[in-house]
Enzyme design. Structure first.
Site, PDB file in Angstrom:
ATOM      1  N   TYR A   9       0.873  -1.191   0.000  1.00  0.00           N
ATOM      2  CA  TYR A   9       0.000   0.000   0.000  1.00  0.00           C
ATOM      3  C   TYR A   9       0.903   1.232   0.000  1.00  0.00           C
ATOM      4  CZ  TYR A   9      -3.144  -3.650   1.817  1.00  0.00           C
ATOM      5  OH  TYR A   9      -3.848  -4.808   2.012  1.00  0.00           O
ATOM      6  N   GLU A  23       1.089  -0.821  -4.994  1.00  0.00           N
ATOM      7  CA  GLU A  23       0.011   0.153  -4.806  1.00  0.00           C
ATOM      8  C   GLU A  23      -1.139  -0.179  -5.749  1.00  0.00           C
ATOM      9  OE1 GLU A  23      -2.636   2.890  -4.055  1.00  0.00           O
ATOM     10  OE2 GLU A  23      -0.870   2.621  -2.783  1.00  0.00           O
ATOM     11  N   ASP A  64       1.225  -0.309   5.200  1.00  0.00           N
ATOM     12  CA  ASP A  64       0.509   0.944   5.470  1.00  0.00           C
ATOM     13  C   ASP A  64      -0.854   0.904   4.784  1.00  0.00           C
ATOM     14  OD1 ASP A  64      -0.205   3.512   6.187  1.00  0.00           O
ATOM     15  OD2 ASP A  64       1.117   4.493   4.744  1.00  0.00           O
ATOM     16  N   CYS A 109      -3.796   4.296  10.670  1.00  0.00           N
ATOM     17  CA  CYS A 109      -4.503   5.513  11.068  1.00  0.00           C
ATOM     18  C   CYS A 109      -5.802   5.194  11.785  1.00  0.00           C
ATOM     19  CB  CYS A 109      -4.790   6.389   9.843  1.00  0.00           C
ATOM     20  SG  CYS A 109      -5.859   5.602   8.618  1.00  0.00           S
TER      21      CYS A 109
END
Length: 471
Positions: free
Chosen positions: A333, A357, A400, A427
């Site tokens: 990612y 990605e 990530d 996050c």
């Protein structure tokens, strides 16, 4: 308690209900838990321990829980402060007959208490979803979240002072806005279609506020995205047109902006970007590298987040002996290559970095950003597919994922790949804790953990963890 009612000019049929509640513990998502006659109520804009009057914003009789906003504080916490932004202040907004804008839901709380509340959320998620009771290196579950100091390794490149870490304002280099029916810049209320006009964005950098987007006539536009890199490179304003908006109207809006600002249209569903003036991308800088980021492509929004996160990841991997010249690593990612570039520096020409990605535009950016690093292999596609097609023995993996986390299938693939270590950037505390639980069920350990307050005055935080096989 007896519910009290109060008329509201925006409600045509029935008056909304207000309750007096004792605010309980903080919960994931930016609210606290309270109870009324056995029913759970998620309360925004309160602080644990307060007695408040709330307005119910979502209170169906058949609902498992209700939602509410604080409209009056009867017994205040010592950590309550005056909100820095009137449109986001629940007390002021409801006094004027409308809900507050979202995006600054912790603005009524001192910064120190914000961090303890975020620490409590992260600790609760780790305990409940991953059965983590003790942290490595004697870390305190109740004091996990670190303040991010202004400045950093790239501060010398900045053309304006760094954000004020003492107030937690001025850190956003990117911001997203809606447009009112009258064509004015606005923001949505939380979980609502209601748009409130705004004339400042205190969390954003001065470069964004200097654009004075609120002075524009935005008729024909549904959304506005703006990026103003902290290295001083050219800002980009993205306009999402309403159906049927004519090119002449778009050109008229672009003409209202300064000449040194790039302007483009974008489709929020496809991510497609079309030039109106200047570039369709911005140039970001971090860890000694420049990065092209097209359109609304992902980039960390706190001006010091890129350097902070790169530093935390490389420190974990270097100190553990997992990252050195000749190492084989993966960046999953990977976005535009924020972590890929410093990983390539660390492994040198004798090592290799696989960068994966899924977003086509962002993957193209990564190719441009890493074209001078022959040890980097850029792959566009889903992480699951690429890992199946390109199996190899990794020394380390940087993970990530988006807010939803990696998920059990990806975690299982990573474990099967047998890396010596995984640096996990997250996050979202809930998806992070869930994935840590999956790793632990497979015999892996949480060997390192840092959490950063990269989003002051909101409930969000960023976590970096080191996961290793074995106890």
């Amino acid at each position: 308690m007896n519910p009290q009612t109060q008329s509201h000019p925006a409600t045509a049929t029935a008056a909304p209900t207000e309750l007096v509640l004792d605010v309980g513990p903080v919960a994931h998502g930016g609210h606290c838990v309270a109870r009324h006659e056995g029913r759970v109520i998620f309360v925004r804009h309160g602080i644990p321990g307060e007695k408040v009057r709330v307005r119910l914003t979502d209170a169906g009789e058949s609902a498992k829980f209700w939602r509410a906003d604080v409209v009056e504080v009867l017994e205040a916490s010592p950590d309550r402060v005056e909100h820095f932004w009137r449109p986001a202040d629940s007390l002021r907004a409801w006094a004027h007959g409308h809900p507050p804008v979202g995006g600054a839901e912790f603005g009524h709380i001192s910064l120190a208490r914000q961090r303890t509340l975020k620490s409590a959320v992260l600790a609760e998620q780790l305990q409940r979803l991953a059965a983590v009771e003790r942290l490595p290196d004697g870390l305190d579950l109740g004091n996990l979240v670190e303040a991010v100091e202004a400045g950093g390794p790239d501060s010398s490149q900045e053309t304006e002072p760094t954000y004020d870490a003492g107030t937690g304002l001025g850190w956003r280099t990117r911001a997203s806005f809606s447009v009112t029916p009258g064509g004015k810049l606005g923001m949505h209320a939380h979980r609502s279609d209601h748009i409130i006009a705004v004339r400042e964005m205190p969390l954003a950098t001065e470069r964004i506020n200097r654009l004075r987007l609120w002075d524009l006539d935005l008729t024909g536009i549904e959304r506005v995205e703006v990026a103003a890199p902290s290295n001083g490179s050219r800002p980009l304003v993205l306009l999402a047109p309403a159906p049927g908006t004519k090119p002449k109207r778009l050109s008229a809006i672009a003409a209202q902006l300064p000449d040194d600002v790039s302007v483009a249209t974008f489709d929020p569903l496809t991510g497609e970007v079309a030039q109106l003036r200047g570039r369709t991308w911005v140039q970001e800088s971090a860890a000694g590298h420049d990065y092209r980021v097209t359109g609304a492509g992902f980039w960390q929004i706190h001006r010091d987040a890129p350097g902070t996160l790169v530093g935390a990841i490389t420190e974990f991997l270097h100190n553990g002996g997992f990252l050195a010249p000749g190492s084989v690593v993966a960046d999953l990612y990977a976005g535009a290559g924020l972590f890929t570039a410093p990983l390539a520096d660390a492994v040198g020409e004798t090592g290799s970095v696989l960068s994966v990605e899924g977003a086509p535009g962002t993957s193209r950016d990564a190719r441009k950003n890493l074209h001078g690093a022959p040890q980097v292999e850029i792959e566009h596609g889903r992480v699951e597919r690429v890992l199946r097609q390109k199996p190899r023995n990794f020394d380390a993996i940087v993970l990530d994922p988006p807010r939803a986390g990696a998920g059990k299938p990806v975690v299982s693939q990573l474990i099967a790949a047998g890396p010596r270590a995984i640096a996990y950037v997250s996050c979202d505390p809930a998806s992070f804790a869930r994935d840590v639980g999956y790793f632990q069920q497979a015999g892996w350990s949480l060997a390192g953990l840092r959490a950063f307050d990269l989003y002051p005055h909101t409930h969000h935080l960023e976590t970096v963890a080191l996961l290793t096989p074995g106890p």
